[in-house]
Scaffold this motif. Structure first.
Motif, PDB file in Angstrom:
ATOM      1  N   ARG A 183       0.872  -1.174   0.000  1.00 14.56           N
ATOM      2  CA  ARG A 183       0.000   0.000   0.000  1.00 14.56           C
ATOM      3  C   ARG A 183       0.909   1.223   0.000  1.00 14.56           C
ATOM      4  O   ARG A 183       1.714   1.388   0.916  1.00 14.56           O
ATOM      5  N   ASN A 205      -2.012   5.452   2.873  1.00 15.53           N
ATOM      6  CA  ASN A 205      -3.336   5.173   3.401  1.00 15.53           C
ATOM      7  C   ASN A 205      -4.390   5.768   2.478  1.00 15.53           C
ATOM      8  O   ASN A 205      -4.232   6.879   1.998  1.00 15.53           O
ATOM      9  N   GLY A 206      -5.453   5.016   2.263  1.00  9.19           N
ATOM     10  CA  GLY A 206      -6.495   5.480   1.356  1.00  9.19           C
ATOM     11  C   GLY A 206      -6.435   4.731   0.043  1.00  9.19           C
ATOM     12  O   GLY A 206      -7.455   4.550  -0.611  1.00  9.19           O
ATOM     13  N   LEU A 207      -5.236   4.284  -0.354  1.00  9.98           N
ATOM     14  CA  LEU A 207      -5.117   3.502  -1.587  1.00  9.98           C
ATOM     15  C   LEU A 207      -5.085   2.019  -1.244  1.00  9.98           C
ATOM     16  O   LEU A 207      -4.706   1.634  -0.150  1.00  9.98           O
ATOM     17  N   GLU A 208      -5.464   1.186  -2.195  1.00  9.05           N
ATOM     18  CA  GLU A 208      -5.464  -0.249  -1.951  1.00  9.05           C
ATOM     19  C   GLU A 208      -4.039  -0.806  -2.016  1.00  9.05           C
ATOM     20  O   GLU A 208      -3.161  -0.182  -2.596  1.00  9.05           O
ATOM     21  N   LYS A 247      -4.955  13.497  12.130  1.00  8.01           N
ATOM     22  CA  LYS A 247      -4.770  12.733  10.899  1.00  8.01           C
ATOM     23  C   LYS A 247      -5.983  12.931   9.977  1.00  8.01           C
ATOM     24  O   LYS A 247      -5.840  13.201   8.787  1.00  8.01           O
ATOM     25  N   LYS A 297      -6.210   8.975   5.468  1.00  2.00           N
ATOM     26  CA  LYS A 297      -7.169   7.890   5.642  1.00  2.00           C
ATOM     27  C   LYS A 297      -6.795   7.003   6.818  1.00  2.00           C
ATOM     28  O   LYS A 297      -5.620   6.856   7.163  1.00  2.00           O
ATOM     29  N   ILE A 298      -7.818   6.409   7.405  1.00  3.57           N
ATOM     30  CA  ILE A 298      -7.629   5.413   8.451  1.00  3.57           C
ATOM     31  C   ILE A 298      -7.762   4.042   7.807  1.00  3.57           C
ATOM     32  O   ILE A 298      -8.713   3.794   7.061  1.00  3.57           O
ATOM     33  N   GLU A 299      -6.809   3.155   8.061  1.00  2.00           N
ATOM     34  CA  GLU A 299      -6.858   1.802   7.505  1.00  2.00           C
ATOM     35  C   GLU A 299      -7.077   0.789   8.633  1.00  2.00           C
ATOM     36  O   GLU A 299      -6.835   1.095   9.798  1.00  2.00           O
ATOM     37  N   PRO A 300      -7.556  -0.429   8.262  1.00  2.00           N
ATOM     38  CA  PRO A 300      -8.016  -1.382   9.287  1.00  2.00           C
ATOM     39  C   PRO A 300      -7.066  -1.622  10.455  1.00  2.00           C
ATOM     40  O   PRO A 300      -7.525  -1.768  11.585  1.00  2.00           O
ATOM     41  N   ASP A 302      -4.801   0.392  11.671  1.00  2.00           N
ATOM     42  CA  ASP A 302      -4.431   1.604  12.419  1.00  2.00           C
ATOM     43  C   ASP A 302      -5.208   1.664  13.729  1.00  2.00           C
ATOM     44  O   ASP A 302      -6.341   1.189  13.811  1.00  2.00           O
ATOM     45  N   GLY A 343     -10.627   4.190   4.965  1.00  2.00           N
ATOM     46  CA  GLY A 343     -10.160   3.750   3.649  1.00  2.00           C
ATOM     47  C   GLY A 343     -11.044   2.712   2.952  1.00  2.00           C
ATOM     48  O   GLY A 343     -11.479   2.936   1.824  1.00  2.00           O
ATOM     49  N   ARG A 355     -13.105   3.413  -0.539  1.00  7.94           N
ATOM     50  CA  ARG A 355     -12.811   2.672  -1.775  1.00  7.94           C
ATOM     51  C   ARG A 355     -14.045   1.937  -2.286  1.00  7.94           C
ATOM     52  O   ARG A 355     -14.303   1.885  -3.491  1.00  7.94           O
TER      53      ARG A 355
END
Lengths: 95, 318
Positions: free
Chosen positions: A14, A17-20, B16, B22-25, B27, B148, B152
């Motif tokens: 990745r 963050n935010g992108l796959e 942030k 973005k917050i990802e799983p 985090d 995130g 998406r």
């Protein structure tokens, strides 16, 4: 000398963050932990990533290109799945 | 973790999001963020799934092959969108089974609009035009939300849905320019779907309990009242093109505000439907739970077959 080969791992990174996570390549490693460490060295030396996934290649089932016809051709004639298929007067806005 | 540490983490987390990161799983996130997202995202998924029912009802009775393939493709998309959203919600640590359980027992809500009946073919037009129109206004800002996986999923959903509203409007256009009976049918559908579509954008700002927090987390970029106004301002000129009348005697262009003024919404009706007393609440749940139960043997058979194949493979390997 050992005759056992290290298995192959597919690496997904990745970039922010935010992108796959995107597939960026593969490498050999003895286990998942080593695969992560190696992936960090092989694929993220220039800040390419903020997160890495490793998946042992044998766990990926890929479609066979020989079957592409039956898999993907049926979508080709389904023009009604696209917005341009529908006739609307030009003066309709916000659609 | 000490309270001090948690406060510090929360501060960093808020900053942030404020920076549009973005917050990802994996985090760190406040528990309330997790729970709010599980609630909203699963409700969104449930709405896609239940939303198939009022339209699925008309697939076999579509008036032409063109209409039938379009409606079929739309309902198919809704199934897909439900699945994207369920998967995105699972990244927050809730299982698919738990979410189904919440839907089937009535613990989880879905969009109240699907508790209205689809009485005529014109309802397929009105739903595409109005209900999907309102949904798009709600969903487009979610493509930029802070979580995130949700953002998406919404990008995919919005891209795929761009035909849904157009196919509905095309149906309305054909009927509105058809025989007097067809035009009347279109008007009747507009009469029945207009007010529920306005309610769909949620309670007024002074009654909306989650707005402030949701704005901060970018789960919302505009308030319910702003979204509703935007929907009305976009839709009234479209009704004019159709030559149909919006069923609101108080609807009037306000030159000063450069927006339409509109009449009082019947919020009692909205809350009645939310609480389960809409015309179709029971029917929708019965259909949904029934489909799930009737599919059980298929799910079990698929699993048994997979286990059998695996066992055969292992036997061959020995």
């Amino acid at each position: 000398m050992s005759t056992k080969n290290w298995p192959l791992w597919e690496i997904f990174v990745r970039s922010k963050n935010g992108l796959e996570h995107r597939h960026c390549g593969s490498l050999h490693a003895a286990d998942s932990e080593m695969a992560l460490e190696n992936a960090r060295d092989v694929y993220t030396r220039r800040n390419e990533g903020v997160s890495i996934w490793v998946v042992e290649s044998k766990h990926i089932t890929a479609s066979n290109p020989e079957n592409n016809g039956e898999l993907f051709e049926p979508a080709q004639d389904k023009v009604y799945r696209h917005p341009t298929f529908y006739d609307l007067p030009d003066e309709v806005k916000h659609m | 973790m000490s309270e001090e540490q948690i406060r510090s983490l929360e501060r960093q987390f808020d900053e942030k999001i404020a920076r549009d990161e973005k917050i990802e799983p994996k985090d760190w996130m406040p528990e309330k963020y997790r729970q709010t997202h599980i609630r909203q995202m699963s409700q969104h998924a449930h709405s896609e799934i239940v939303g198939m029912l009022p339209e699925g009802n008309w697939i076999t009775r579509a008036p032409s092959l063109r209409r039938k393939v379009a409606l079929l493709a739309k309902v198919q998309d809704e199934a897909g969108h439900g699945l994207y959203l369920y998967s995105a919600t699972e990244t927050l640590g809730i299982s698919r089974e738990e979410m189904y359980e919440q839907l089937h027992t009535g613990k989880a809500k879905y969009s109240s609009i699907f508790n209205y009946p689809t009485l005529t073919w014109a309802d397929m037009g009105a739903i595409g035009w109005l209900v999907d129109g309102a949904a798009i206004i709600n969903q487009v800002p979610l493509c930029n939300t802070s979580y995130g996986p949700y953002a998406r999923a919404m990008i995919r959903v919005c891209k795929e849905e761009s035909f849904h509203q157009r196919q509905g409007f095309e149906i309305m256009l054909k009927l509105a320019n058809g025989t007097p009976e067809q035009k009347e049918m279109a008007q009747d559908a507009l009469n029945r779907w207009w007010w529920p579509s306005l309610m769909m954008l949620g309670p007024t700002d002074d009654k909306s309990v989650h707005t402030e927090q949701s704005m901060k987390w970018k789960l919302k970029r505009k308030t319910n009242d702003e979204l509703r106004q935007q929907f009305i301002d976009q839709t009234v000129p479209q009704a004019d093109i159709l030559g149909l009348t919006i069923p609101d005697p108080d609807l009037k262009w306000n030159e000063e505000r450069q927006s339409y003024d509109f009449g009082e919404i019947n919020w009692d009706e909205f809350w009645q439907v939310v609480k389960g007393h809409g015309p179709m609440n029971k029917e929708r749940m019965k259909a949904r739970v029934g489909a799930w139960e009737r599919g059980e043997w298929v799910r079990d058979a698929a699993m048994a077959h997979a286990e059998k194949k695996q066992a055969r493979k292992e036997k061959q390997a020995v």
